[in-house]
Design a protein around this motif. Structure first.
Motif, mmCIF file in Angstrom:
data_model
loop_
_atom_site.group_PDB
_atom_site.id
_atom_site.type_symbol
_atom_site.label_atom_id
_atom_site.label_comp_id
_atom_site.label_asym_id
_atom_site.label_seq_id
_atom_site.Cartn_x
_atom_site.Cartn_y
_atom_site.Cartn_z
ATOM 1 N N PHE A 4 0.854 -1.185 0.000
ATOM 2 C CA PHE A 4 0.000 0.000 0.000
ATOM 3 C C PHE A 4 0.890 1.236 0.000
ATOM 4 C CE2 PHE A 4 -2.922 -3.201 1.419
ATOM 5 C CZ PHE A 4 -4.103 -2.839 0.779
ATOM 6 N N THR A 5 0.568 2.172 -0.881
ATOM 7 C CA THR A 5 1.401 3.339 -1.109
ATOM 8 C C THR A 5 0.519 4.526 -1.501
ATOM 9 O OG1 THR A 5 3.314 4.082 -2.389
ATOM 10 C CG2 THR A 5 1.771 2.666 -3.538
ATOM 11 N N ALA A 6 1.134 5.665 -1.748
ATOM 12 C CA ALA A 6 0.434 6.844 -2.280
ATOM 13 C C ALA A 6 1.470 7.746 -2.946
ATOM 14 C CB ALA A 6 -0.289 7.602 -1.164
ATOM 15 N N ASP A 7 1.020 8.529 -3.905
ATOM 16 C CA ASP A 7 1.915 9.415 -4.659
ATOM 17 C C ASP A 7 2.646 10.413 -3.767
ATOM 18 O OD1 ASP A 7 1.178 8.177 -7.016
ATOM 19 O OD2 ASP A 7 -0.366 9.658 -7.489
ATOM 20 N N TRP A 8 2.019 10.877 -2.720
ATOM 21 C CA TRP A 8 2.574 11.932 -1.876
ATOM 22 C C TRP A 8 3.487 11.402 -0.770
ATOM 23 C CZ3 TRP A 8 1.177 10.663 2.969
ATOM 24 C CH2 TRP A 8 0.014 9.905 3.126
ATOM 25 N N CYS A 9 3.573 10.095 -0.618
ATOM 26 C CA CYS A 9 4.272 9.470 0.516
ATOM 27 C C CYS A 9 5.785 9.432 0.299
ATOM 28 C CB CYS A 9 3.716 8.064 0.716
ATOM 29 S SG CYS A 9 4.609 7.080 1.927
ATOM 30 N N VAL A 10 6.511 10.154 1.132
ATOM 31 C CA VAL A 10 7.973 10.241 1.029
ATOM 32 C C VAL A 10 8.627 8.882 1.277
ATOM 33 C CG1 VAL A 10 10.036 11.275 2.050
ATOM 34 C CG2 VAL A 10 7.989 12.667 1.680
ATOM 35 N N PHE A 11 8.202 8.163 2.296
ATOM 36 C CA PHE A 11 8.817 6.873 2.601
ATOM 37 C C PHE A 11 8.423 5.792 1.589
ATOM 38 C CE2 PHE A 11 9.459 9.009 6.667
ATOM 39 C CZ PHE A 11 10.813 8.754 6.824
ATOM 40 N N CYS A 12 7.279 5.973 0.920
ATOM 41 C CA CYS A 12 6.901 5.056 -0.166
ATOM 42 C C CYS A 12 7.869 5.222 -1.330
ATOM 43 C CB CYS A 12 5.476 5.334 -0.637
ATOM 44 S SG CYS A 12 4.219 5.097 0.635
ATOM 45 N N LYS A 13 8.210 6.467 -1.628
ATOM 46 C CA LYS A 13 9.164 6.747 -2.708
ATOM 47 C C LYS A 13 10.548 6.210 -2.348
ATOM 48 C CE LYS A 13 6.749 10.783 -4.515
ATOM 49 N NZ LYS A 13 5.847 9.972 -5.266
ATOM 50 N N LYS A 14 10.925 6.338 -1.091
ATOM 51 C CA LYS A 14 12.206 5.806 -0.631
ATOM 52 C C LYS A 14 12.218 4.278 -0.765
ATOM 53 C CE LYS A 14 15.342 5.954 3.331
ATOM 54 N NZ LYS A 14 15.570 6.438 4.687
ATOM 55 N N LEU A 15 11.134 3.643 -0.396
ATOM 56 C CA LEU A 15 10.996 2.193 -0.536
ATOM 57 C C LEU A 15 11.114 1.799 -2.004
ATOM 58 C CD1 LEU A 15 10.250 -0.388 1.167
ATOM 59 C CD2 LEU A 15 7.897 0.049 0.492
ATOM 60 N N GLY A 58 -7.142 -2.806 6.846
ATOM 61 C CA GLY A 58 -6.844 -2.087 8.079
ATOM 62 C C GLY A 58 -5.650 -1.151 7.954
ATOM 63 N N VAL A 59 -5.386 -0.697 6.734
ATOM 64 C CA VAL A 59 -4.244 0.181 6.484
ATOM 65 C C VAL A 59 -4.544 1.576 6.998
ATOM 66 C CG1 VAL A 59 -2.840 1.275 4.685
ATOM 67 C CG2 VAL A 59 -3.490 -1.127 4.479
ATOM 68 N N GLN A 60 -3.625 2.113 7.789
ATOM 69 C CA GLN A 60 -3.736 3.490 8.240
ATOM 70 C C GLN A 60 -2.501 4.264 7.814
ATOM 71 O OE1 GLN A 60 -4.738 3.506 12.395
ATOM 72 N NE2 GLN A 60 -6.698 2.517 12.018
ATOM 73 N N GLY A 61 -1.331 3.734 8.139
ATOM 74 C CA GLY A 61 -0.086 4.372 7.735
ATOM 75 C C GLY A 61 0.495 3.680 6.513
ATOM 76 N N ILE A 62 1.315 4.411 5.776
ATOM 77 C CA ILE A 62 1.973 3.835 4.607
ATOM 78 C C ILE A 62 3.433 4.269 4.572
ATOM 79 C CG2 ILE A 62 -0.033 3.483 3.118
ATOM 80 C CD1 ILE A 62 0.517 6.234 1.897
#
Length: 146
Positions: A53-64, A100-104
């Motif tokens: 689970f991710t989102a375009d605005w998520c800094v740590f998602c981009k790092k991942l 149950g996703v809250q944080g990404i």
């Protein structure tokens, strides 16, 4: 004029050679188009799922994405032993809610899809994880299905 064109062409050839000769450092993970598509493939191939689970605005998602998922070892193991799908939390709110996703980022490892049992969570990783740590966990999970 001819000399200038010849120099430009020679320079262009040198750039083309450098670009094609450069080693490929990053590896690509094959991401399935949708969760339902990934479930079907998981059922057919009897492989566990990796749902991210991710989102375009998520800094740590981009790092991942840029650090962990480009690691050649991670990509090779995911592509050979898992069915991978990325789900945008903002665009697929109901699926995120069902999990149950809250944080990404939030990574779920699920059992291979079974028509009678559905899927079960094997492991979950909330937040960024280094490639080496992810590899360790994925190797343990994949060993369960060999």
């Amino acid at each position: 004029m001819f000399k200038a064109v010849a120099k430009f062409a020679a320079g262009l050839c040198a750039v083309a050679f450098i670009l094609t000769a450069a080693p490929v450092l990053a590896a690509d993970i094959y991401w399935h188009e949708s969760y339902s598509d990934a479930l079907g493939v998981s059922k057919d191939e009897k492989k566990p799922l990796m749902v991210v689970f991710t989102a375009d605005w998520c800094v740590f998602c981009k790092k991942l994405e840029n650090q962990t998922f480009t690691d050649p070892g991670v990509a090779k193991l995911v592509n050979s032993k898992f069915i991978a799908v990325k789900i945008d939390k903002d665009k697929n709110g109901q699926i995120a809610k069902d999990f149950g996703v809250q944080g990404i980022p939030d990574i779920f490892f699920l059992t291979p899809f079974d028509m009678e049992k559905g899927v079960e969570v094997i492991a979950r990783q909330l937040g960024f994880i280094q490639a080496g740590d992810l590899l360790k966990g994925m190797k343990q999970i994949s060993a369960m299905y060999e």
